[in-house]
Design a protein around this motif. Structure first.
Motif, PDB file in Angstrom:
ATOM      1  N   ILE A 274      52.884  43.933  53.654  1.00 36.81           N
ATOM      2  CA  ILE A 274      51.679  43.104  53.773  1.00 36.81           C
ATOM      3  C   ILE A 274      51.016  43.012  52.403  1.00 36.81           C
ATOM      4  O   ILE A 274      50.597  44.020  51.825  1.00 36.81           O
ATOM      5  N   ASP A 275      50.939  41.795  51.874  1.00 35.75           N
ATOM      6  CA  ASP A 275      50.412  41.570  50.518  1.00 35.75           C
ATOM      7  C   ASP A 275      48.903  41.361  50.498  1.00 35.75           C
ATOM      8  O   ASP A 275      48.276  41.534  49.458  1.00 35.75           O
ATOM      9  N   LEU A 276      48.334  40.922  51.614  1.00 39.80           N
ATOM     10  CA  LEU A 276      46.892  40.666  51.674  1.00 39.80           C
ATOM     11  C   LEU A 276      46.315  41.327  52.919  1.00 39.80           C
ATOM     12  O   LEU A 276      46.759  41.055  54.040  1.00 39.80           O
ATOM     13  N   VAL A 277      45.342  42.200  52.724  1.00 41.39           N
ATOM     14  CA  VAL A 277      44.638  42.839  53.841  1.00 41.39           C
ATOM     15  C   VAL A 277      43.169  42.446  53.745  1.00 41.39           C
ATOM     16  O   VAL A 277      42.540  42.606  52.700  1.00 41.39           O
ATOM     17  N   GLN A 380      50.295  42.082  37.790  1.00 38.20           N
ATOM     18  CA  GLN A 380      51.602  42.482  38.314  1.00 38.20           C
ATOM     19  C   GLN A 380      51.553  43.919  38.819  1.00 38.20           C
ATOM     20  O   GLN A 380      50.931  44.783  38.204  1.00 38.20           O
ATOM     21  N   ASN A 381      52.233  44.165  39.944  1.00 40.14           N
ATOM     22  CA  ASN A 381      52.461  45.512  40.474  1.00 40.14           C
ATOM     23  C   ASN A 381      51.200  46.380  40.503  1.00 40.14           C
ATOM     24  O   ASN A 381      51.174  47.490  39.998  1.00 40.14           O
ATOM     25  N   ALA A 382      50.149  45.823  41.081  1.00 40.61           N
ATOM     26  CA  ALA A 382      48.876  46.551  41.157  1.00 40.61           C
ATOM     27  C   ALA A 382      48.265  46.360  42.540  1.00 40.61           C
ATOM     28  O   ALA A 382      48.667  45.479  43.296  1.00 40.61           O
ATOM     29  N   ILE A 383      47.310  47.226  42.852  1.00 44.44           N
ATOM     30  CA  ILE A 383      46.481  47.026  44.042  1.00 44.44           C
ATOM     31  C   ILE A 383      45.134  46.500  43.560  1.00 44.44           C
ATOM     32  O   ILE A 383      44.492  47.124  42.705  1.00 44.44           O
ATOM     33  N   VAL A 384      44.732  45.353  44.069  1.00 42.31           N
ATOM     34  CA  VAL A 384      43.444  44.760  43.711  1.00 42.31           C
ATOM     35  C   VAL A 384      42.509  44.915  44.898  1.00 42.31           C
ATOM     36  O   VAL A 384      42.798  44.433  45.996  1.00 42.31           O
ATOM     37  N   ILE A 385      41.402  45.610  44.692  1.00 46.18           N
ATOM     38  CA  ILE A 385      40.381  45.760  45.738  1.00 46.18           C
ATOM     39  C   ILE A 385      39.225  44.831  45.394  1.00 46.18           C
ATOM     40  O   ILE A 385      38.548  45.019  44.384  1.00 46.18           O
ATOM     41  N   LEU A 386      39.021  43.823  46.219  1.00 48.35           N
ATOM     42  CA  LEU A 386      37.930  42.862  46.022  1.00 48.35           C
ATOM     43  C   LEU A 386      36.818  43.206  47.004  1.00 48.35           C
ATOM     44  O   LEU A 386      36.907  42.922  48.196  1.00 48.35           O
ATOM     45  N   ASP A 387      35.776  43.844  46.480  1.00 44.48           N
ATOM     46  CA  ASP A 387      34.683  44.319  47.324  1.00 44.48           C
ATOM     47  C   ASP A 387      33.602  43.242  47.442  1.00 44.48           C
ATOM     48  O   ASP A 387      33.463  42.390  46.560  1.00 44.48           O
ATOM     49  N   GLU A 388      32.816  43.280  48.517  1.00 49.74           N
ATOM     50  CA  GLU A 388      31.704  42.335  48.731  1.00 49.74           C
ATOM     51  C   GLU A 388      32.167  40.877  48.623  1.00 49.74           C
ATOM     52  O   GLU A 388      31.491  40.040  48.023  1.00 49.74           O
ATOM     53  N   SER A 389      33.311  40.554  49.207  1.00 50.85           N
ATOM     54  CA  SER A 389      33.883  39.215  49.045  1.00 50.85           C
ATOM     55  C   SER A 389      33.213  38.163  49.923  1.00 50.85           C
ATOM     56  O   SER A 389      33.550  36.983  49.852  1.00 50.85           O
ATOM     57  N   GLN A 390      32.223  38.573  50.742  1.00 49.56           N
ATOM     58  CA  GLN A 390      31.539  37.589  51.587  1.00 49.56           C
ATOM     59  C   GLN A 390      30.695  36.614  50.764  1.00 49.56           C
ATOM     60  O   GLN A 390      30.334  35.539  51.233  1.00 49.56           O
ATOM     61  N   ASN A 391      30.385  36.977  49.514  1.00 47.03           N
ATOM     62  CA  ASN A 391      29.537  36.113  48.675  1.00 47.03           C
ATOM     63  C   ASN A 391      30.333  35.094  47.871  1.00 47.03           C
ATOM     64  O   ASN A 391      29.759  34.373  47.052  1.00 47.03           O
ATOM     65  N   THR A 402      45.336  33.619  43.460  1.00 49.15           N
ATOM     66  CA  THR A 402      46.413  33.043  42.642  1.00 49.15           C
ATOM     67  C   THR A 402      46.658  33.837  41.364  1.00 49.15           C
ATOM     68  O   THR A 402      47.592  33.538  40.619  1.00 49.15           O
ATOM     69  N   ARG A 403      45.829  34.838  41.093  1.00 50.72           N
ATOM     70  CA  ARG A 403      46.082  35.745  39.947  1.00 50.72           C
ATOM     71  C   ARG A 403      47.133  36.786  40.300  1.00 50.72           C
ATOM     72  O   ARG A 403      47.696  37.415  39.425  1.00 50.72           O
ATOM     73  N   CYS A 404      47.323  37.025  41.593  1.00 53.62           N
ATOM     74  CA  CYS A 404      48.179  38.134  42.042  1.00 53.62           C
ATOM     75  C   CYS A 404      49.650  37.773  41.877  1.00 53.62           C
ATOM     76  O   CYS A 404      50.143  36.850  42.538  1.00 53.62           O
ATOM     77  N   GLY A 405      50.331  38.506  41.011  1.00 56.84           N
ATOM     78  CA  GLY A 405      51.742  38.259  40.754  1.00 56.84           C
ATOM     79  C   GLY A 405      52.641  39.099  41.643  1.00 56.84           C
ATOM     80  O   GLY A 405      52.222  39.626  42.680  1.00 56.84           O
ATOM     81  N   LEU A 410      46.564  42.706  47.574  1.00 64.89           N
ATOM     82  CA  LEU A 410      45.142  42.383  47.477  1.00 64.89           C
ATOM     83  C   LEU A 410      44.423  42.843  48.743  1.00 64.89           C
ATOM     84  O   LEU A 410      44.857  42.547  49.853  1.00 64.89           O
ATOM     85  N   ILE A 411      43.332  43.581  48.559  1.00 66.78           N
ATOM     86  CA  ILE A 411      42.511  44.042  49.677  1.00 66.78           C
ATOM     87  C   ILE A 411      41.131  43.409  49.534  1.00 66.78           C
ATOM     88  O   ILE A 411      40.417  43.694  48.569  1.00 66.78           O
ATOM     89  N   CYS A 412      40.772  42.527  50.465  1.00 64.96           N
ATOM     90  CA  CYS A 412      39.456  41.872  50.458  1.00 64.96           C
ATOM     91  C   CYS A 412      38.588  42.512  51.527  1.00 64.96           C
ATOM     92  O   CYS A 412      38.988  42.563  52.686  1.00 64.96           O
ATOM     93  N   SER A 413      37.415  42.970  51.140  1.00 69.37           N
ATOM     94  CA  SER A 413      36.508  43.548  52.134  1.00 69.37           C
ATOM     95  C   SER A 413      35.143  42.898  52.013  1.00 69.37           C
ATOM     96  O   SER A 413      34.738  42.471  50.934  1.00 69.37           O
ATOM     97  N   GLY A 414      34.454  42.793  53.132  1.00 72.25           N
ATOM     98  CA  GLY A 414      33.127  42.191  53.105  1.00 72.25           C
ATOM     99  C   GLY A 414      32.438  42.247  54.454  1.00 72.25           C
ATOM    100  O   GLY A 414      33.080  42.410  55.490  1.00 72.25           O
ATOM    101  N   ASN A 415      31.129  42.122  54.407  1.00 70.48           N
ATOM    102  CA  ASN A 415      30.301  42.125  55.609  1.00 70.48           C
ATOM    103  C   ASN A 415      29.606  40.771  55.699  1.00 70.48           C
ATOM    104  O   ASN A 415      28.738  40.453  54.879  1.00 70.48           O
TER     105      ASN A 415
END
Length: 465
Positions: A274-277, A380-391, A402-405, A410-415
């Motif tokens: 799973i590439d996007l959570v 490349q070959n990294a885990i990206v945590i995008l916090d507060e993505s609701q904004n 589209t930056r993710c190679g 990519l982990i997107c979290s938000g409330n």
């Protein structure tokens, strides 16, 4: 097809925030005509040279309109230039785009006499409403107060921009799981089970859950079953049996799930396929802590990725983070305190918490980055945590995704209850758009964490305030 009468088509007057939200929005109104007031062009002109992140969107919108209108005479600009041929498919525009000079309106035709930009745009829409009757004139703006002012001033039709709105109400947003009442196996009339290595896969009738999508979790109220939809055919579902107790028994970096929602989220986070959570849920439901624990487990313990990049959108007042001292990581530290707080929780039992945190940040190569500086990168070959993505808007999220190679998760979290943006609501947030758009993508999973586990104080506040 018979040609529509002119009176069947509408005239849409666009506010500046629509073109900042989606630079090519003027192409989204199909057979209807679009009017851009001169005040909107002035605002775009002012914003395009600013240091705000939306400056790029302003420039894209201006260039796109200029590309369409560059050969038009002043008379054609006022009358309207056809947008036919600027798109394909059923949603391709066939109406006209025109510029309305809202500065020269006679004083007797102005409802608002003060020279504020919003007032001039409303005055233009009201003037067009009277001049173009019986055609319907619609003001489109994301500014709620402007919509109220326009209605109060006598404008019959005022709307939000809904082309990118995929759900009418947040209660219809996919949660990432389906709960069966009672016992799951009581609902299943026929099943074909097979083993693949350690895994057991059940093939069940699709009629049991016709709206199912790939990577949707299935659980029941009796806590006897937990599964994951692996694939879907026309009349059947293939469900991976995860086992309720096994899921609750998993751990990452010393953290174990406190409820089934966290257990399902942890399974998706630790799944290399799973590439996007996408993690949604109220404050205190464990989104950031789970994401960081899973990231550390996969980077440090399992060596599956090279580094962890933590990023979030900075508030409008801090879009330019240059006034803060230090390197980019040090400048971003105040906005990413949630991550350092979570790191402290993960190592609170260590003898030297500060030493452990510094060691782990170096060992896991944790980098703090601003969303505003992610454009143009290839990760490349990294885990990206995008916090507060609701904004974030849908276009801003697209920039990051589209930056993710190759080999990047990519982990997107938000409330969605904590949106700070002036022009976004729960249904128009980029996070909502992302959940719905990626629902049927086999490389993504969504999980709504609905239980507040931070404290009984936080839980009471979430439910009662």
């Amino acid at each position: 097809m018979p040609k529509k009468k002119v009176t069947d088509t509408k005239i849409y007057v666009l506010d500046t925030n629509i073109l900042l939200h989606e630079p090519l929005a003027f192409l989204s109104f199909k057979e209807h005509d679009v009017v851009v007031p001169m005040t909107v062009l002035e605002e775009l002109d002012y914003i395009k040279d600013s240091k705000k992140d939306v400056a790029r969107d302003a420039r894209v919108s201006i260039r796109s309109m200029e590309d369409l209108l560059h050969n038009a005479t002043p008379e054609q600009l006022v009358a309207g230039v056809s947008m036919a041929g600027r798109g394909s498919g059923v949603s391709a525009p066939s109406g006209t785009l025109s510029i309305f000079a809202d500065h020269g309106l006679p004083i007797e035709q102005q409802v608002f006499t003060s020279n504020e930009n919003d007032n001039r745009i409303i005055n233009a829409a009201l003037h067009l409403q009277g001049m173009k009757a019986p055609r319907q004139v619609v003001l489109v703006t994301k500014d709620i107060n402007m919509r109220l002012k326009a209605k109060g001033a006598g404008l019959a039709h005022v709307e939000d921009y809904r082309t990118d709105q995929l759900v009418s109400d947040i209660k219809y947003l996919s949660k990432g799981y389906h709960v069966f009442p009672g016992n799951f196996w009581d609902k299943v009339k026929s099943v074909d089970s097979r083993s693949e290595g350690r895994d057991t896969i059940h093939t069940i009738d699709r009629k049991l859950l016709p709206e199912a999508y790939v990577n949707e979790f299935l659980i029941d109220e009796s806590h006897s079953f937990a599964g994951l939809v692996e694939s879907i055919t026309e009349d059947s579902l293939e469900v991976l049996d995860l086992g309720y107790e096994r899921m609750m028994g998993r751990s990452a970096w010393g953290i174990s799930p406190k409820n089934i929602g966290q257990a399902m989220g942890m399974h998706a986070l630790l799944d290399p396929h799973i590439d996007l959570v996408i993690l949604t849920g109220p404050a205190g439901s464990g989104k950031t802590l789970l994401a960081l624990a899973a990231a550390l487990e996969m980077v440090v313990e399992k060596n599956m990725y090279d580094k962890i990049i933590v990023t979030r959108s900075t508030p409008e007042i801090a879009e330019s983070i240059g006034f803060l001292p230090g390197t980019e990581e040090e400048k971003m530290a105040p906005w990413l305190a949630a991550i350092t707080d979570s790191l402290e929780v993960l190592h609170k039992n260590d003898e030297n918490v500060k030493g452990s945190m510094n060691y782990i940040m170096e060992k896991a190569n944790i980098q703090f980055k601003s969303v505003n500086f992610m454009r143009g990168r290839s990760i490349q070959n990294a885990i990206v945590i995008l916090d507060e993505s609701q904004n974030l808007t849908a276009s801003q999220l697209k920039t990051i995704i589209t930056r993710c190679g190759e080999g990047t998760k990519l982990i997107c979290s938000g409330n969605l209850a904590q949106i700070d943006s002036n022009y976004l609501s729960a249904v128009t947030s980029g996070l909502t758009y992302l959940v719905e758009k990626f629902k049927n993508f086999s490389g993504s999973a969504t999980m709504n964490l609905d239980g507040v586990v931070r404290s009984r104080l936080a839980e009471f506040a979430e439910t009662q305030l």
